[in-house]
Design a protein around this motif. Structure first.
Motif, PDB file in Angstrom:
ATOM      1  N   ASP A   3      -6.833  43.513  57.484  1.00 30.12           N
ATOM      2  CA  ASP A   3      -7.937  42.737  56.927  1.00 30.12           C
ATOM      3  C   ASP A   3      -9.044  43.707  56.530  1.00 30.12           C
ATOM      4  O   ASP A   3      -8.874  44.934  56.599  1.00 30.12           O
ATOM      5  N   ALA A   4     -10.193  43.188  56.120  1.00 34.28           N
ATOM      6  CA  ALA A   4     -11.256  44.048  55.606  1.00 34.28           C
ATOM      7  C   ALA A   4     -11.764  45.032  56.654  1.00 34.28           C
ATOM      8  O   ALA A   4     -12.016  46.211  56.361  1.00 34.28           O
ATOM      9  N   LEU A   5     -11.932  44.573  57.903  1.00 33.29           N
ATOM     10  CA  LEU A   5     -12.421  45.456  58.955  1.00 33.29           C
ATOM     11  C   LEU A   5     -11.428  46.578  59.247  1.00 33.29           C
ATOM     12  O   LEU A   5     -11.814  47.735  59.441  1.00 33.29           O
ATOM     13  N   ALA A   6     -10.157  46.238  59.277  1.00 31.13           N
ATOM     14  CA  ALA A   6      -9.131  47.253  59.530  1.00 31.13           C
ATOM     15  C   ALA A   6      -9.063  48.248  58.378  1.00 31.13           C
ATOM     16  O   ALA A   6      -8.952  49.459  58.595  1.00 31.13           O
ATOM     17  N   PHE A   7      -9.136  47.747  57.146  1.00 32.10           N
ATOM     18  CA  PHE A   7      -9.075  48.660  56.001  1.00 32.10           C
ATOM     19  C   PHE A   7     -10.299  49.570  55.977  1.00 32.10           C
ATOM     20  O   PHE A   7     -10.195  50.747  55.631  1.00 32.10           O
ATOM     21  N   ALA A   8     -11.451  49.032  56.364  1.00 34.56           N
ATOM     22  CA  ALA A   8     -12.658  49.855  56.439  1.00 34.56           C
ATOM     23  C   ALA A   8     -12.458  51.015  57.401  1.00 34.56           C
ATOM     24  O   ALA A   8     -12.928  52.138  57.168  1.00 34.56           O
ATOM     25  N   ARG A   9     -11.756  50.761  58.501  1.00 33.51           N
ATOM     26  CA  ARG A   9     -11.492  51.830  59.469  1.00 33.51           C
ATOM     27  C   ARG A   9     -10.639  52.925  58.854  1.00 33.51           C
ATOM     28  O   ARG A   9     -10.881  54.115  59.083  1.00 33.51           O
ATOM     29  N   ALA A  10      -9.633  52.536  58.061  1.00 33.90           N
ATOM     30  CA  ALA A  10      -8.807  53.535  57.385  1.00 33.90           C
ATOM     31  C   ALA A  10      -9.643  54.372  56.424  1.00 33.90           C
ATOM     32  O   ALA A  10      -9.476  55.592  56.325  1.00 33.90           O
ATOM     33  N   VAL A  11     -10.558  53.723  55.716  1.00 30.68           N
ATOM     34  CA  VAL A  11     -11.447  54.444  54.795  1.00 30.68           C
ATOM     35  C   VAL A  11     -12.315  55.424  55.576  1.00 30.68           C
ATOM     36  O   VAL A  11     -12.520  56.577  55.163  1.00 30.68           O
ATOM     37  N   GLU A  12     -12.818  54.978  56.718  1.00 30.21           N
ATOM     38  CA  GLU A  12     -13.680  55.840  57.529  1.00 30.21           C
ATOM     39  C   GLU A  12     -12.924  57.055  58.065  1.00 30.21           C
ATOM     40  O   GLU A  12     -13.488  58.160  58.130  1.00 30.21           O
ATOM     41  N   ILE A  13     -11.670  56.870  58.455  1.00 29.13           N
ATOM     42  CA  ILE A  13     -10.879  58.013  58.912  1.00 29.13           C
ATOM     43  C   ILE A  13     -10.707  59.011  57.773  1.00 29.13           C
ATOM     44  O   ILE A  13     -10.835  60.226  57.963  1.00 29.13           O
ATOM     45  N   GLY A  14     -10.422  58.509  56.568  1.00 32.36           N
ATOM     46  CA  GLY A  14     -10.330  59.393  55.409  1.00 32.36           C
ATOM     47  C   GLY A  14     -11.632  60.126  55.149  1.00 32.36           C
ATOM     48  O   GLY A  14     -11.644  61.332  54.856  1.00 32.36           O
TER      49      GLY A  14
END
Length: 349
Positions: free
Chosen positions: A310-321
Protein backbone atom coordinates in the motif's frame (compact mmCIF):
# COMPACT_ATOMS: atom_id res chain seq x y z
CA UNK A 1 24.30 22.73 -0.48
CA UNK A 2 23.95 19.01 -1.28
CA UNK A 3 22.21 18.00 -4.47
CA UNK A 4 18.74 16.45 -4.04
CA UNK A 5 18.41 12.69 -4.32
CA UNK A 6 16.84 11.91 -7.70
CA UNK A 7 14.46 8.95 -7.62
CA UNK A 8 13.20 7.13 -10.73
CA UNK A 9 9.88 5.33 -10.20
CA UNK A 10 8.25 2.63 -12.26
CA UNK A 11 4.83 4.16 -11.56
CA UNK A 12 2.99 1.27 -13.23
CA UNK A 13 4.57 -1.51 -11.18
CA UNK A 14 2.78 -3.63 -8.59
CA UNK A 15 -0.80 -4.70 -8.08
CA UNK A 16 -2.18 -1.16 -7.81
CA UNK A 17 -0.07 0.97 -10.17
CA UNK A 18 -0.02 4.78 -9.90
CA UNK A 19 -2.71 4.90 -7.22
CA UNK A 20 -0.20 3.48 -4.72
CA UNK A 21 3.17 4.43 -6.21
CA UNK A 22 2.33 8.13 -6.47
CA UNK A 23 0.74 8.28 -3.01
CA UNK A 24 3.76 6.45 -1.56
CA UNK A 25 6.18 8.78 -3.32
CA UNK A 26 4.28 11.76 -1.88
CA UNK A 27 4.66 10.40 1.67
CA UNK A 28 8.37 9.77 1.13
CA UNK A 29 8.88 13.25 -0.32
CA UNK A 30 7.18 14.87 2.67
CA UNK A 31 9.67 13.01 4.90
CA UNK A 32 12.63 13.85 2.63
CA UNK A 33 12.00 17.25 1.00
CA UNK A 34 15.40 17.15 -0.75
CA UNK A 35 14.17 14.36 -3.05
CA UNK A 36 13.01 14.78 -6.64
CA UNK A 37 11.26 12.26 -8.88
CA UNK A 38 11.19 10.92 -12.42
CA UNK A 39 7.88 9.12 -12.91
CA UNK A 40 7.64 6.57 -15.74
CA UNK A 41 4.33 5.21 -17.01
CA UNK A 42 0.96 6.19 -18.45
CA UNK A 43 1.08 9.99 -18.29
CA UNK A 44 -2.68 10.51 -18.01
CA UNK A 45 -2.96 8.07 -15.10
CA UNK A 46 0.06 9.53 -13.33
CA UNK A 47 -1.12 13.13 -13.65
CA UNK A 48 -4.56 12.18 -12.32
CA UNK A 49 -2.91 10.86 -9.14
CA UNK A 50 -0.42 13.74 -8.96
CA UNK A 51 -3.30 16.23 -8.81
CA UNK A 52 -3.92 15.12 -5.22
CA UNK A 53 -0.26 15.68 -4.25
CA UNK A 54 0.81 19.21 -5.25
CA UNK A 55 4.07 19.16 -3.27
CA UNK A 56 5.21 16.03 -5.08
CA UNK A 57 4.02 17.43 -8.42
CA UNK A 58 6.35 20.41 -8.02
CA UNK A 59 9.43 18.16 -7.87
CA UNK A 60 8.29 15.46 -10.30
CA UNK A 61 8.87 14.99 -14.01
CA UNK A 62 6.53 12.62 -15.87
CA UNK A 63 7.78 10.56 -18.79
CA UNK A 64 5.16 8.67 -20.74
CA UNK A 65 5.63 4.96 -21.44
CA UNK A 66 3.24 2.85 -23.51
CA UNK A 67 4.33 -0.48 -22.04
CA UNK A 68 4.07 -1.80 -18.47
CA UNK A 69 5.59 -5.13 -17.43
CA UNK A 70 2.87 -7.42 -16.11
CA UNK A 71 3.22 -9.24 -12.81
CA UNK A 72 2.90 -12.63 -14.55
CA UNK A 73 5.39 -11.91 -17.36
CA UNK A 74 8.36 -14.24 -17.51
CA UNK A 75 11.70 -12.37 -17.22
CA UNK A 76 12.75 -13.49 -20.72
CA UNK A 77 9.41 -12.34 -22.11
CA UNK A 78 9.68 -8.95 -20.40
CA UNK A 79 13.18 -8.48 -21.82
CA UNK A 80 12.08 -9.32 -25.36
CA UNK A 81 8.70 -7.61 -25.47
CA UNK A 82 9.24 -3.87 -25.79
CA UNK A 83 11.68 -3.72 -22.93
CA UNK A 84 13.20 -0.39 -23.89
CA UNK A 85 9.85 1.39 -23.87
CA UNK A 86 8.48 -0.16 -20.65
CA UNK A 87 8.18 1.93 -17.49
CA UNK A 88 10.38 -0.56 -15.61
CA UNK A 89 13.24 -0.48 -18.10
CA UNK A 90 13.13 3.29 -18.45
CA UNK A 91 13.30 3.81 -14.68
CA UNK A 92 16.39 1.58 -14.51
CA UNK A 93 17.93 3.25 -17.55
CA UNK A 94 17.54 6.64 -15.88
CA UNK A 95 20.04 5.41 -13.28
CA UNK A 96 22.41 4.20 -16.00
CA UNK A 97 22.23 7.60 -17.70
CA UNK A 98 22.89 9.35 -14.36
CA UNK A 99 19.51 11.06 -14.56
CA UNK A 100 18.53 9.39 -11.28
CA UNK A 101 20.37 8.09 -8.23
CA UNK A 102 18.06 5.13 -7.60
CA UNK A 103 15.29 3.22 -9.38
CA UNK A 104 12.29 1.77 -7.54
CA UNK A 105 9.64 -0.67 -8.73
CA UNK A 106 6.89 -2.78 -7.19
CA UNK A 107 6.70 -4.80 -10.39
CA UNK A 108 7.62 -8.35 -11.39
CA UNK A 109 10.71 -9.36 -9.36
CA UNK A 110 12.23 -11.64 -11.99
CA UNK A 111 11.78 -9.07 -14.75
CA UNK A 112 13.21 -6.31 -12.55
CA UNK A 113 16.29 -8.37 -11.75
CA UNK A 114 16.81 -9.39 -15.38
CA UNK A 115 16.40 -5.84 -16.68
CA UNK A 116 18.62 -4.37 -13.98
CA UNK A 117 21.38 -6.86 -14.70
CA UNK A 118 21.21 -6.31 -18.47
CA UNK A 119 20.90 -2.52 -18.27
CA UNK A 120 23.24 -1.67 -15.39
CA UNK A 121 25.60 -4.68 -15.44
CA UNK A 122 27.17 -6.16 -12.35
CA UNK A 123 30.19 -4.81 -10.54
CA UNK A 124 33.60 -6.24 -11.41
CA UNK A 125 34.03 -9.82 -10.11
CA UNK A 126 30.36 -10.01 -9.06
CA UNK A 127 28.70 -12.74 -11.11
CA UNK A 128 25.22 -12.53 -9.59
CA UNK A 129 23.40 -9.68 -7.85
CA UNK A 130 21.74 -10.31 -4.50
CA UNK A 131 18.49 -9.16 -2.92
CA UNK A 132 18.87 -7.83 0.63
CA UNK A 133 16.04 -7.24 3.06
CA UNK A 134 15.58 -5.55 6.42
CA UNK A 135 14.61 -7.86 9.27
CA UNK A 136 13.02 -6.66 12.56
CA UNK A 137 15.34 -7.24 15.53
CA UNK A 138 15.32 -6.21 19.22
CA UNK A 139 18.35 -3.94 18.86
CA UNK A 140 18.91 -0.20 19.15
CA UNK A 141 18.48 0.14 15.38
CA UNK A 142 15.46 -2.15 15.30
CA UNK A 143 16.62 -4.09 12.22
CA UNK A 144 19.28 -6.36 10.83
CA UNK A 145 19.97 -7.17 7.16
CA UNK A 146 19.47 -10.58 5.54
CA UNK A 147 20.70 -11.56 2.07
CA UNK A 148 20.20 -13.18 -0.36
CA UNK A 149 16.41 -13.47 -0.03
CA UNK A 150 15.65 -14.72 -3.51
CA UNK A 151 17.68 -13.10 -6.27
CA UNK A 152 19.37 -16.38 -7.21
CA UNK A 153 19.44 -19.96 -6.03
CA UNK A 154 22.60 -21.62 -4.71
CA UNK A 155 25.99 -20.11 -3.90
CA UNK A 156 29.62 -21.17 -3.83
CA UNK A 157 32.03 -19.98 -1.14
CA UNK A 158 33.24 -16.93 -3.09
CA UNK A 159 29.69 -15.77 -3.75
CA UNK A 160 28.85 -16.09 -0.04
CA UNK A 161 31.89 -13.97 0.80
CA UNK A 162 30.75 -11.36 -1.73
CA UNK A 163 27.30 -11.40 -0.12
CA UNK A 164 28.93 -10.75 3.25
CA UNK A 165 30.89 -7.83 1.81
CA UNK A 166 27.86 -6.30 0.08
CA UNK A 167 25.57 -6.80 3.08
CA UNK A 168 28.15 -5.19 5.33
CA UNK A 169 28.39 -2.21 2.97
CA UNK A 170 24.59 -1.84 3.05
CA UNK A 171 24.65 -1.97 6.84
CA UNK A 172 27.31 0.73 6.92
CA UNK A 173 25.24 2.88 4.57
CA UNK A 174 21.89 2.38 6.27
CA UNK A 175 22.95 2.24 9.94
CA UNK A 176 26.21 4.21 9.67
CA UNK A 177 28.22 1.42 11.33
CA UNK A 178 32.01 1.36 11.00
CA UNK A 179 32.35 -2.43 11.25
CA UNK A 180 29.06 -4.32 11.03
CA UNK A 181 28.94 -7.81 12.51
CA UNK A 182 28.27 -10.60 10.00
CA UNK A 183 27.15 -14.22 10.41
CA UNK A 184 26.63 -17.11 7.99
CA UNK A 185 23.28 -18.88 8.30
CA UNK A 186 23.88 -22.54 9.06
CA UNK A 187 22.26 -25.62 10.64
CA UNK A 188 24.50 -25.30 13.70
CA UNK A 189 27.31 -23.20 15.16
CA UNK A 190 29.99 -25.89 15.17
CA UNK A 191 32.65 -25.68 12.46
CA UNK A 192 31.95 -29.25 11.35
CA UNK A 193 28.30 -28.53 10.50
CA UNK A 194 26.87 -27.27 7.22
CA UNK A 195 27.60 -27.94 3.56
CA UNK A 196 31.10 -27.59 2.14
CA UNK A 197 30.49 -24.20 0.50
CA UNK A 198 29.26 -22.62 3.75
CA UNK A 199 32.23 -24.04 5.67
CA UNK A 200 34.65 -22.82 2.99
CA UNK A 201 33.10 -19.35 3.03
CA UNK A 202 33.51 -19.24 6.81
CA UNK A 203 37.18 -20.10 6.49
CA UNK A 204 37.70 -17.39 3.86
CA UNK A 205 36.02 -14.74 6.01
CA UNK A 206 38.15 -15.70 9.00
CA UNK A 207 41.36 -15.65 6.96
CA UNK A 208 40.77 -12.33 5.20
CA UNK A 209 39.71 -10.45 8.37
CA UNK A 210 38.35 -7.48 6.41
CA UNK A 211 38.72 -4.04 8.08
CA UNK A 212 35.04 -3.03 7.65
CA UNK A 213 33.50 -6.40 8.48
CA UNK A 214 33.37 -8.19 11.83
CA UNK A 215 32.79 -11.87 11.04
CA UNK A 216 31.16 -13.69 13.99
CA UNK A 217 30.84 -17.20 12.56
CA UNK A 218 27.68 -19.26 12.07
CA UNK A 219 24.19 -18.22 13.18
CA UNK A 220 21.12 -20.45 13.29
CA UNK A 221 17.63 -19.76 11.97
CA UNK A 222 16.14 -18.87 15.35
CA UNK A 223 18.79 -16.16 15.79
CA UNK A 224 17.92 -14.16 12.66
CA UNK A 225 15.25 -12.19 14.47
CA UNK A 226 17.29 -11.85 17.66
CA UNK A 227 19.71 -9.37 16.10
CA UNK A 228 22.80 -11.32 17.20
CA UNK A 229 24.58 -9.93 14.12
CA UNK A 230 23.99 -6.90 11.90
CA UNK A 231 24.09 -8.96 8.68
CA UNK A 232 22.95 -12.55 8.10
CA UNK A 233 24.28 -14.17 4.93
CA UNK A 234 22.70 -17.10 3.09
CA UNK A 235 21.89 -18.18 -0.46
CA UNK A 236 18.62 -17.17 -2.13
CA UNK A 237 16.64 -20.39 -1.73
CA UNK A 238 16.89 -20.65 2.05
CA UNK A 239 16.81 -16.87 2.43
CA UNK A 240 13.52 -16.52 0.57
CA UNK A 241 11.92 -19.34 2.55
CA UNK A 242 13.09 -17.75 5.81
CA UNK A 243 11.70 -14.35 4.79
CA UNK A 244 8.30 -15.67 3.71
CA UNK A 245 8.07 -17.83 6.86
CA UNK A 246 8.80 -14.83 9.07
CA UNK A 247 6.21 -12.68 7.30
CA UNK A 248 3.61 -15.42 7.60
CA UNK A 249 4.39 -15.97 11.26
CA UNK A 250 3.99 -12.26 12.03
CA UNK A 251 0.57 -12.26 10.34
CA UNK A 252 -0.40 -15.44 12.19
CA UNK A 253 0.59 -14.04 15.60
CA UNK A 254 -1.40 -10.84 15.02
CA UNK A 255 -4.42 -12.93 13.98
CA UNK A 256 -4.21 -15.05 17.14
CA UNK A 257 -3.81 -11.92 19.26
CA UNK A 258 -6.85 -10.24 17.74
CA UNK A 259 -8.86 -13.43 18.18
CA UNK A 260 -7.85 -13.76 21.84
CA UNK A 261 -8.68 -10.12 22.63
CA UNK A 262 -12.25 -10.55 21.40
CA UNK A 263 -13.04 -13.71 23.37
CA UNK A 264 -14.27 -12.11 26.60
CA UNK A 265 -14.99 -8.76 28.22
CA UNK A 266 -11.96 -9.27 30.49
CA UNK A 267 -9.73 -9.66 27.43
CA UNK A 268 -11.20 -6.50 25.92
CA UNK A 269 -10.64 -4.63 29.19
CA UNK A 270 -7.05 -5.86 29.27
CA UNK A 271 -6.59 -4.58 25.74
CA UNK A 272 -7.92 -1.15 26.68
CA UNK A 273 -5.51 -0.97 29.61
CA UNK A 274 -2.53 -1.99 27.46
CA UNK A 275 -3.42 -0.23 24.22
CA UNK A 276 -0.08 1.56 23.90
CA UNK A 277 1.84 -1.71 24.27
CA UNK A 278 -0.38 -3.43 21.70
CA UNK A 279 0.09 -0.48 19.33
CA UNK A 280 3.85 -0.82 19.61
CA UNK A 281 3.64 -4.57 19.00
CA UNK A 282 1.47 -4.03 15.93
CA UNK A 283 3.94 -1.52 14.54
CA UNK A 284 6.89 -3.88 15.02
CA UNK A 285 5.01 -6.77 13.41
CA UNK A 286 3.82 -4.64 10.48
CA UNK A 287 5.64 -5.90 7.38
CA UNK A 288 5.04 -2.53 5.72
CA UNK A 289 7.85 -1.10 7.84
CA UNK A 290 10.42 -3.41 6.24
CA UNK A 291 9.19 -3.17 2.65
CA UNK A 292 11.92 -2.59 0.09
CA UNK A 293 14.55 -5.11 -0.98
CA UNK A 294 17.87 -3.78 -2.26
CA UNK A 295 19.53 -5.33 -5.31
CA UNK A 296 23.23 -5.42 -4.46
CA UNK A 297 26.18 -5.96 -6.81
CA UNK A 298 24.88 -3.82 -9.68
CA UNK A 299 26.44 -0.67 -11.11
CA UNK A 300 23.46 1.28 -9.83
CA UNK A 301 20.91 1.18 -7.02
CA UNK A 302 17.62 -0.63 -7.61
CA UNK A 303 14.94 -1.20 -4.95
CA UNK A 304 12.19 -3.82 -5.16
CA UNK A 305 8.91 -3.12 -3.35
CA UNK A 306 6.34 -5.81 -2.63
CA UNK A 307 3.82 -5.95 -5.46
CA UNK A 308 0.88 -5.73 -3.05
CA UNK A 309 2.31 -2.81 -1.07
CA UNK A 310 0.00 0.00 0.00
CA UNK A 311 1.08 3.65 0.02
CA UNK A 312 2.80 3.48 3.42
CA UNK A 313 4.73 0.35 2.47
CA UNK A 314 5.76 1.79 -0.89
CA UNK A 315 6.91 4.98 0.85
CA UNK A 316 9.21 2.83 2.98
CA UNK A 317 10.76 1.31 -0.14
CA UNK A 318 11.33 4.82 -1.52
CA UNK A 319 12.94 5.87 1.75
CA UNK A 320 15.32 2.89 1.71
CA UNK A 321 16.34 3.87 -1.82
CA UNK A 322 16.85 7.45 -0.67
CA UNK A 323 19.11 6.32 2.20
CA UNK A 324 21.14 4.00 -0.02
CA UNK A 325 21.84 6.83 -2.46
CA UNK A 326 22.34 9.46 0.24
CA UNK A 327 24.88 7.33 2.14
CA UNK A 328 26.88 6.31 -0.94
CA UNK A 329 26.09 2.58 -1.03
CA UNK A 330 27.88 1.91 -4.33
CA UNK A 331 31.17 3.50 -3.28
CA UNK A 332 31.11 1.57 0.01
CA UNK A 333 30.58 -1.73 -1.83
CA UNK A 334 33.37 -0.96 -4.31
CA UNK A 335 35.79 -0.04 -1.52
CA UNK A 336 35.03 -3.21 0.44
CA UNK A 337 35.26 -5.45 -2.64
CA UNK A 338 38.62 -3.91 -3.51
CA UNK A 339 39.85 -4.51 0.05
CA UNK A 340 38.65 -8.13 -0.09
CA UNK A 341 40.50 -8.79 -3.34
CA UNK A 342 43.73 -7.20 -2.05
CA UNK A 343 43.60 -9.53 0.95
CA UNK A 344 42.99 -12.52 -1.35
CA UNK A 345 46.02 -11.59 -3.47
CA UNK A 346 48.25 -11.14 -0.43
CA UNK A 347 47.14 -14.50 0.97
CA UNK A 348 47.94 -16.20 -2.34
CA UNK A 349 51.51 -14.82 -2.43
Amino acid sequence: MAQPIRIALDAMGGDHGPKVTIAGAAIAHDRHPDSSFLLFGDEAMIRTELAAHPRLARVATVRHCDVAVRMDDKPSQALRSGRRVSSMWQAIEAVKKSEADVAISAGNTGALMAMAKVCLRTMAKIERPALASLWPAPTARGYSIVLDVGASIGADARHLVNLAVMGSAMSRALFELDRPSVGLLNVGKEDIKGNEEVKAASSLLKETDLPNLDYRGFVEGDEIGQGVVDVVVTEGYSGNIALKTAEGTATQVMHYLKEAIGKSWLSKLGYLLARSAFRELRAKADVRNINGGVFLGLEGIVIKSHGGADALAFARAVEIGYEMAHQGLLSKIRDMLASSRRDDQEAAQ
